[in-house]
Design a protein around this motif. Structure first.
Motif, PDB file in Angstrom:
ATOM      1  N   VAL A   1      29.509  31.768  37.606  1.00 29.26           N
ATOM      2  CA  VAL A   1      28.972  33.016  37.048  1.00 29.26           C
ATOM      3  C   VAL A   1      29.121  34.213  37.974  1.00 29.26           C
ATOM      4  O   VAL A   1      28.896  35.347  37.557  1.00 29.26           O
ATOM      5  CB  VAL A   1      27.484  32.851  36.669  1.00 29.26           C
ATOM      6  CG1 VAL A   1      27.321  31.872  35.515  1.00 29.26           C
ATOM      7  CG2 VAL A   1      26.652  32.416  37.877  1.00 29.26           C
ATOM      8  N   ALA A   2      29.498  33.971  39.231  1.00 29.58           N
ATOM      9  CA  ALA A   2      29.615  35.082  40.176  1.00 29.58           C
ATOM     10  C   ALA A   2      30.642  34.740  41.243  1.00 29.58           C
ATOM     11  O   ALA A   2      30.838  33.566  41.591  1.00 29.58           O
ATOM     12  CB  ALA A   2      28.259  35.386  40.821  1.00 29.58           C
ATOM     13  N   LEU A   3      31.296  35.790  41.761  1.00 29.47           N
ATOM     14  CA  LEU A   3      32.266  35.656  42.840  1.00 29.47           C
ATOM     15  C   LEU A   3      31.966  36.689  43.912  1.00 29.47           C
ATOM     16  O   LEU A   3      31.455  37.774  43.617  1.00 29.47           O
ATOM     17  CB  LEU A   3      33.691  35.902  42.336  1.00 29.47           C
ATOM     18  CG  LEU A   3      34.310  34.971  41.305  1.00 29.47           C
ATOM     19  CD1 LEU A   3      35.685  35.486  40.892  1.00 29.47           C
ATOM     20  CD2 LEU A   3      34.406  33.547  41.835  1.00 29.47           C
ATOM     21  N   THR A   4      32.312  36.370  45.146  1.00 30.07           N
ATOM     22  CA  THR A   4      32.293  37.362  46.209  1.00 30.07           C
ATOM     23  C   THR A   4      33.356  37.002  47.235  1.00 30.07           C
ATOM     24  O   THR A   4      33.744  35.829  47.363  1.00 30.07           O
ATOM     25  CB  THR A   4      30.897  37.485  46.870  1.00 30.07           C
ATOM     26  OG1 THR A   4      30.879  38.634  47.708  1.00 30.07           O
ATOM     27  CG2 THR A   4      30.549  36.258  47.672  1.00 30.07           C
ATOM     28  N   ILE A   5      33.840  38.018  47.967  1.00 29.15           N
ATOM     29  CA  ILE A   5      34.875  37.856  48.981  1.00 29.15           C
ATOM     30  C   ILE A   5      34.417  38.568  50.241  1.00 29.15           C
ATOM     31  O   ILE A   5      33.860  39.673  50.171  1.00 29.15           O
ATOM     32  CB  ILE A   5      36.221  38.461  48.507  1.00 29.15           C
ATOM     33  CG1 ILE A   5      36.682  37.810  47.197  1.00 29.15           C
ATOM     34  CG2 ILE A   5      37.299  38.299  49.581  1.00 29.15           C
ATOM     35  CD1 ILE A   5      37.928  38.450  46.607  1.00 29.15           C
TER      36      ILE A   5
ATOM     37  N   TYR B   1      34.001  33.013  47.481  1.00 27.87           N
ATOM     38  CA  TYR B   1      32.844  32.185  47.148  1.00 27.87           C
ATOM     39  C   TYR B   1      32.587  32.262  45.649  1.00 27.87           C
ATOM     40  O   TYR B   1      32.587  33.355  45.073  1.00 27.87           O
ATOM     41  CB  TYR B   1      31.597  32.673  47.897  1.00 27.87           C
ATOM     42  CG  TYR B   1      31.773  32.718  49.402  1.00 27.87           C
ATOM     43  CD1 TYR B   1      31.273  31.713  50.208  1.00 27.87           C
ATOM     44  CD2 TYR B   1      32.443  33.785  50.005  1.00 27.87           C
ATOM     45  CE1 TYR B   1      31.441  31.755  51.592  1.00 27.87           C
ATOM     46  CE2 TYR B   1      32.614  33.836  51.380  1.00 27.87           C
ATOM     47  CZ  TYR B   1      32.115  32.813  52.169  1.00 27.87           C
ATOM     48  OH  TYR B   1      32.289  32.854  53.538  1.00 27.87           O
ATOM     49  N   ALA B   2      32.365  31.102  45.021  1.00 25.39           N
ATOM     50  CA  ALA B   2      32.073  31.044  43.592  1.00 25.39           C
ATOM     51  C   ALA B   2      30.728  30.358  43.391  1.00 25.39           C
ATOM     52  O   ALA B   2      30.509  29.241  43.901  1.00 25.39           O
ATOM     53  CB  ALA B   2      33.165  30.282  42.841  1.00 25.39           C
ATOM     54  N   LEU B   3      29.835  31.015  42.658  1.00 21.44           N
ATOM     55  CA  LEU B   3      28.506  30.474  42.371  1.00 21.44           C
ATOM     56  C   LEU B   3      28.547  29.724  41.048  1.00 21.44           C
ATOM     57  O   LEU B   3      28.820  30.317  39.997  1.00 21.44           O
ATOM     58  CB  LEU B   3      27.483  31.610  42.306  1.00 21.44           C
ATOM     59  CG  LEU B   3      26.047  31.236  41.932  1.00 21.44           C
ATOM     60  CD1 LEU B   3      25.459  30.239  42.916  1.00 21.44           C
ATOM     61  CD2 LEU B   3      25.182  32.481  41.857  1.00 21.44           C
TER      62      LEU B   3
END
Length: 352
Positions: free
Chosen positions: A113-117, A125-127
């Motif tokens: 549902v969420a990504l960040t770099i 990162y994948a949540l």
């Protein structure tokens, strides 16, 4: 809806992008459209915030794309496909900003549902909401390809729905709505380890989380309480301390920080609350005239790369609208610039 342009115009726009984000140039924005299984792309003028649809947009992708992130190199776009449990990698055409998907897609846990770099572009990162995990991948700087780091996916509490990475990439904060809590993790070469004395309780129905650029505070939108909580960060351990909560509009659902200001989208009252942040204490004070009207049911907020505009996405109206930011006061004002999406947008990311 695509706007016809000649090839020459697109080449000129592409050259402007290569010059970077000067006031006379442009940047690109990518928007996930879950109901179309596609990603939209727009060229946005840096000084006017005028939107131009990029040729070929929207681009087909995976099933129910929910979150989108641009690599810091501006070469790649990553999209989390919630229904397919995978991540799409798109390369960005450096001339016009169009997308080309590189297959095969990368598997995640259940319901990403969420990504960040991180700012260096080394890790993604994948949540994963349903499986209760975070998948971490190293990023190939040449191809954008993802490779899971050792130990990934890392177990977290199930039904966590949002997370925020500190600018230094030392800490990751994970928001769990059911527990009304924030969990903290330290990061070493992409490997996550829980911080002790966590979780920290926040308000009821938390839906969004953000870290301020100075890495001093974490902010959480509490949808059931109509508040935003402020937590201080221990710069050594990453541990959090709840400092207090402040009233917002109805159903706060998105939050972004731009020192010394904080912006909160209130979906229920269709406005944006704007606060000044006290640098040493974290105390929030609403600016004059806050909250500001923000169209119909704002769903997400994104800052433009020059911090001159706040983009407000509405799933109900199927639009992304630019609001100008008064850099002296933090106040926002409506502009005439907006883009109509082909379907309800869920996430947006911009090139730097």
């Amino acid at each position: 809806m695509p706007i016809k342009r000649t090839v020459l115009i697109f080449v000129v726009l592409g050259l402007a992008t290569l010059l970077g984000c000067s006031s006379s140039g442009t940047h690109t924005a990518y928007v996930s459209l879950p109901n179309l299984n596609a990603v939209a792309a727009y060229r946005i003028h840096n000084s006017s915030a005028a939107f131009t649809n990029i040729v070929g947009s929207p681009y087909p992708g995976g099933n129910s794309p929910t979150a989108v992130r641009v690599h810091p190199s501006n070469k790649f776009v990553y999209v989390a496909n919630q229904s397919a449990n995978d991540i799409s990698l798109f390369t960005i055409d450096s001339a016009i900003g169009s997308l080309h998907e590189v297959l095969p897609r990368t598997a995640t846990g259940l319901t990403p549902v969420a990504l960040t770099i991180d700012s260096a572009g080394n890790f993604l990162y994948a949540l994963n909401e349903v499986s209760g995990s975070i998948s971490v991948y190293s990023i190939n700087s040449g191809t954008g390809a993802l490779t899971a780091v050792g130990g990934s996916p890392f177990a977290i509490f199930p039904n966590s729905i949002a997370f925020a990475l500190t600018p230094s990439a030392k800490f990751l904060y994970v928001l769990n709505t059911n527990l009304a809590s924030v969990f903290a993790y330290t990061i070493t070469s992409g490997v996550l380890a829980p911080v002790s004395n966590i979780p920290v309780q926040v308000g009821n129905g938390p839906l969004a989380i953000a870290v301020d650029p100075s890495e001093a505070f974490v902010y959480v939108c509490n949808s059931a309480d109509n508040t935003v909580s402020v937590l201080s960060i221990n710069s050594t351990s990453g541990a959090l301390t709840l400092l207090g909560s402040y009233p917002t509009g109805t159903l706060p659902i998105s939050v972004v920080a731009l020192d010394p200001y904080l912006y909160v989208a209130n979906q229920g009252s269709s406005n944006v609350s704007v606060f000044t942040i006290a640098s040493t204490t974290g105390i929030l004070t609403q600016v004059t005239s806050s909250p500001f009207s923000a169209g119909t049911a704002p769903f997400f907020l994104v800052l433009d790369p020059n911090n001159l505009f706040l983009y407000v996405g509405s799933q109900t109206a199927r639009t992304i609208t630019a609001f100008s930011i008064n850099t002296s006061t933090g106040a926002i004002a409506t502009t005439s610039q907006s883009a109509a999406a082909a379907a309800s947008p869920s996430s947006m990311a911009v090139t730097k």
